[in-house]
Design a protein around this motif. Structure first.
Motif, PDB file in Angstrom:
ATOM      1  N   SER A  55      60.223  47.932  54.338  1.00 55.98           N
ATOM      2  CA  SER A  55      60.124  48.092  52.888  1.00 55.98           C
ATOM      3  C   SER A  55      59.499  46.840  52.295  1.00 55.98           C
ATOM      4  O   SER A  55      59.323  45.822  52.983  1.00 55.98           O
ATOM      5  CB  SER A  55      61.508  48.320  52.281  1.00 55.98           C
ATOM      6  N   SER A  56      59.199  46.892  51.014  1.00 54.22           N
ATOM      7  CA  SER A  56      58.605  45.729  50.344  1.00 54.22           C
ATOM      8  C   SER A  56      59.575  44.564  50.237  1.00 54.22           C
ATOM      9  O   SER A  56      59.169  43.433  49.953  1.00 54.22           O
ATOM     10  CB  SER A  56      58.122  46.135  48.946  1.00 54.22           C
ATOM     11  N   HIS A  77      54.487  50.733  56.171  1.00 52.41           N
ATOM     12  CA  HIS A  77      55.288  50.615  54.955  1.00 52.41           C
ATOM     13  C   HIS A  77      56.140  51.868  54.784  1.00 52.41           C
ATOM     14  O   HIS A  77      55.741  52.981  55.157  1.00 52.41           O
ATOM     15  CB  HIS A  77      54.400  50.419  53.730  1.00 52.41           C
ATOM     16  N   ARG A  78      57.283  51.684  54.190  1.00 53.26           N
ATOM     17  CA  ARG A  78      58.231  52.775  53.950  1.00 53.26           C
ATOM     18  C   ARG A  78      57.554  53.986  53.288  1.00 53.26           C
ATOM     19  O   ARG A  78      57.789  55.140  53.669  1.00 53.26           O
ATOM     20  CB  ARG A  78      59.366  52.257  53.051  1.00 53.26           C
ATOM     21  N   ALA A  79      56.706  53.731  52.300  1.00 56.34           N
ATOM     22  CA  ALA A  79      56.068  54.830  51.585  1.00 56.34           C
ATOM     23  C   ALA A  79      55.110  55.604  52.482  1.00 56.34           C
ATOM     24  O   ALA A  79      54.994  56.829  52.380  1.00 56.34           O
ATOM     25  CB  ALA A  79      55.332  54.305  50.359  1.00 56.34           C
ATOM     26  N   ASP A  80      54.397  54.900  53.374  1.00 52.81           N
ATOM     27  CA  ASP A  80      53.504  55.592  54.305  1.00 52.81           C
ATOM     28  C   ASP A  80      54.311  56.461  55.264  1.00 52.81           C
ATOM     29  O   ASP A  80      53.888  57.573  55.618  1.00 52.81           O
ATOM     30  CB  ASP A  80      52.679  54.576  55.093  1.00 52.81           C
ATOM     31  N   ASP A 149      56.460  48.838  43.543  1.00 55.08           N
ATOM     32  CA  ASP A 149      55.467  48.136  44.351  1.00 55.08           C
ATOM     33  C   ASP A 149      54.183  48.942  44.528  1.00 55.08           C
ATOM     34  O   ASP A 149      53.408  48.695  45.447  1.00 55.08           O
ATOM     35  CB  ASP A 149      56.048  47.793  45.728  1.00 55.08           C
ATOM     36  N   ARG A 150      54.007  49.941  43.644  1.00 54.09           N
ATOM     37  CA  ARG A 150      52.842  50.847  43.678  1.00 54.09           C
ATOM     38  C   ARG A 150      52.859  51.786  44.882  1.00 54.09           C
ATOM     39  O   ARG A 150      51.888  52.515  45.121  1.00 54.09           O
ATOM     40  CB  ARG A 150      51.518  50.067  43.653  1.00 54.09           C
ATOM     41  N   SER A 151      53.937  51.815  45.633  1.00 51.49           N
ATOM     42  CA  SER A 151      53.953  52.620  46.846  1.00 51.49           C
ATOM     43  C   SER A 151      53.942  54.114  46.565  1.00 51.49           C
ATOM     44  O   SER A 151      53.614  54.913  47.447  1.00 51.49           O
ATOM     45  CB  SER A 151      55.168  52.251  47.709  1.00 51.49           C
ATOM     46  N   GLN A 153      51.840  55.637  45.099  1.00 51.85           N
ATOM     47  CA  GLN A 153      50.460  56.084  45.188  1.00 51.85           C
ATOM     48  C   GLN A 153      50.094  56.610  46.578  1.00 51.85           C
ATOM     49  O   GLN A 153      48.970  57.073  46.800  1.00 51.85           O
ATOM     50  CB  GLN A 153      49.524  54.940  44.802  1.00 51.85           C
ATOM     51  N   LYS A 154      51.038  56.576  47.500  1.00 49.91           N
ATOM     52  CA  LYS A 154      50.806  57.065  48.855  1.00 49.91           C
ATOM     53  C   LYS A 154      50.994  58.580  48.978  1.00 49.91           C
ATOM     54  O   LYS A 154      50.527  59.189  49.930  1.00 49.91           O
ATOM     55  CB  LYS A 154      51.771  56.385  49.826  1.00 49.91           C
ATOM     56  N   SER A 182      48.649  52.201  37.325  1.00 48.01           N
ATOM     57  CA  SER A 182      49.390  52.574  38.522  1.00 48.01           C
ATOM     58  C   SER A 182      49.869  54.016  38.444  1.00 48.01           C
ATOM     59  O   SER A 182      49.738  54.789  39.407  1.00 48.01           O
ATOM     60  CB  SER A 182      50.575  51.622  38.709  1.00 48.01           C
TER      61      SER A 182
END
Length: 442
Positions: A55-56, A77-80, A149-151, A153-154, A182
């Motif tokens: 995570s971030s 990354h967690r979002a990916d 954290d803009r995540s 957007q994934k 964002s």
């Protein structure tokens, strides 16, 4: 992170990981077969690992992250990872500065109650540890979409919800323009022919809706109390610690119960209703199912009652959230006083919003303010809880500073009287004080 680990384990993957301390979340993962270490060390990365998910909040010098780099392991990354898990499903992503966890939870509970067995990943537990995620057999995947954290957007959802848009996460965003950019990037990820549900009673969300209105392959559904809303909230009636909500959708009136008090939770429920309908769920059935939602941990969660004093826990840490929860609690408290134990979260947030936090807290009858919970941040010179305390006092609040968690239970037990309501509030370890306060009261 624990939700991702749970879904991966349920899908048959070999999962291991590390956390800072033992917890019910760690125990729940171990029961699913995950190997969980307490503390971080290079040797915790197993020899057969195919990748490491972070995570971030994980710093670059984390020993396990360093070990992964030395071994050439992919770092994801967690979002990916969540975006990959959502592939092959009809994605429904819930975003907004406030209310994401509650709205995602409402959708997960109601869609499950209808037998649709959705997969879901939420930023908080529903009723028990480990209930923040599920690997379902249905085609829908509901996910909380984090803008911090803009995540977010994934993701490429079929339906997206934006509840509100405000300035927060000051370490990552310097202005409202950056916040809007964002969120616009998040909306741009909605699949062609998809739907954006937006609560246009909130100025920032209304502005976002206006900015993306020109996209021809996107349906924008506006919810709110205003006349122009596509899903219009006709009334919100307080019923103690619940609300009765009436909406008009496609010319039909629906009334259902929301199990947590407050106008903001009613708006969350209506956004959930609109999102489910956008996926083809019948409105009347979904409205009824939403009544089965019984709350999520740390969102005005009743911890207990002793000697006529109720203790409730709230995750609220942004001024808007603090004000909204206090509005709801004041309406439900009757003749009793509302006593708040507040712990500011992050030095950066307190530096930027400390005055607004203090103003919001002035709506309580008495406030105990703890030191700042740093989480992932290092101290900032001159930034302390005094920023919140001074602002609260300037607005007439009765404030008591407390520099130790251990001092608070006795302090609050001495203040509380029959009929009072104690609210522990903040995103840090203030949540652990509820049971201690109840024990002192007993």
């Amino acid at each position: 992170m624990s939700g991702l680990a749970k879904i991966l384990a349920l899908r048959g993957a070999a999962v291991s990981g590390s956390d800072a301390k033992e917890s019910t979340v760690v125990l729940a993962l171990k029961q699913l077969g995950a190997e969980v270490f307490v503390g971080h060390a290079a040797e915790h990365v197993p020899a057969g690992a195919s990748c490491i998910v972070v995570s971030s909040a994980i710093r670059a010098d984390n020993p396990e992250l360093v070990a992964a780099g030395e071994r050439g392991l992919p770092v994801i990354h967690r979002a990916d990872a969540l975006a990959a898990l959502m592939q092959g499903h009809r994605g429904l992503a819930v975003a907004g500065t406030h209310g994401k966890t509650t709205t995602t939870s409402m959708l997960a509970v109601s869609l499950t109650a209808l037998g649709l067995d959705p997969s879901f990943a939420i930023g908080g537990d529903l009723n028990e540890p480990g209930s923040n995620a599920h690997h379902g057999t249905g085609e829908i995947f509901v996910a909380e979409a984090d803008e911090s954290d803009r995540s977010f957007q994934k993701y490429s959802p079929e339906v997206a919800v934006v509840l509100n848009v405000e300035l927060d996460h000051h370490a990552n965003y310097a202005s409202m323009d950056e916040i809007y950019e964002s969120f616009e990037a998040f909306v741009a990820r909605i699949v062609p022919g998809g739907t954006l549900v937006v609560d246009t009673d909130h100025a920032g969300a209304a502005e976002l809706a206006a900015r993306v209105a020109g996209r021809e392959d996107l349906t924008v559904v506006r919810v709110g109390e205003s006349e122009g809303a596509d899903v219009r909230i006709r009334s919100i009636a307080a019923r103690g610690m619940t609300s009765e909500v009436t909406v008009v959708l496609d010319g039909h009136e629906l009334t259902f119960t929301v199990s947590v008090p407050g106008r903001h939770y009613a708006h969350n429920a209506v956004a959930a209703l609109a999102a489910g309908v956008a996926l083809g769920v019948p409105a009347a059935e979904l409205a009824q199912a939403l009544s089965s939602y019984q709350g999520v941990r740390r969102r005005l969660q009743l911890k207990g009652e002793v000697r006529g004093v109720q203790v409730i826990d709230s995750y609220a840490h942004h001024p808007t959230e603090i004000a909204a929860d206090l509005e709801a609690i004041n309406a439900a408290s009757g003749d009793g006083r509302v006593l708040v134990v507040f712990q500011p979260h992050l030095f950066s947030r307190t530096q930027q919003l400390g005055a607004e936090m203090g103003e919001a807290l002035s709506h309580a009858d008495a406030v105990v303010v703890l030191d700042i919970y740093p989480a992932r941040e290092d101290p900032v010179p001159g930034v302390t809880s005094e920023l919140v305390i001074a602002a609260a006092r300037a607005h007439g609040a009765d404030v008591t500073p407390a520099h130790s968690l251990a001092d608070v239970p006795d302090l609050v037990a001495g203040m509380a009287k029959d009929g009072d309501l104690v609210l522990t509030m903040g995103a840090g370890d203030v949540t652990f004080l509820g049971p201690e306060i109840l024990a002192r009261l007993a």
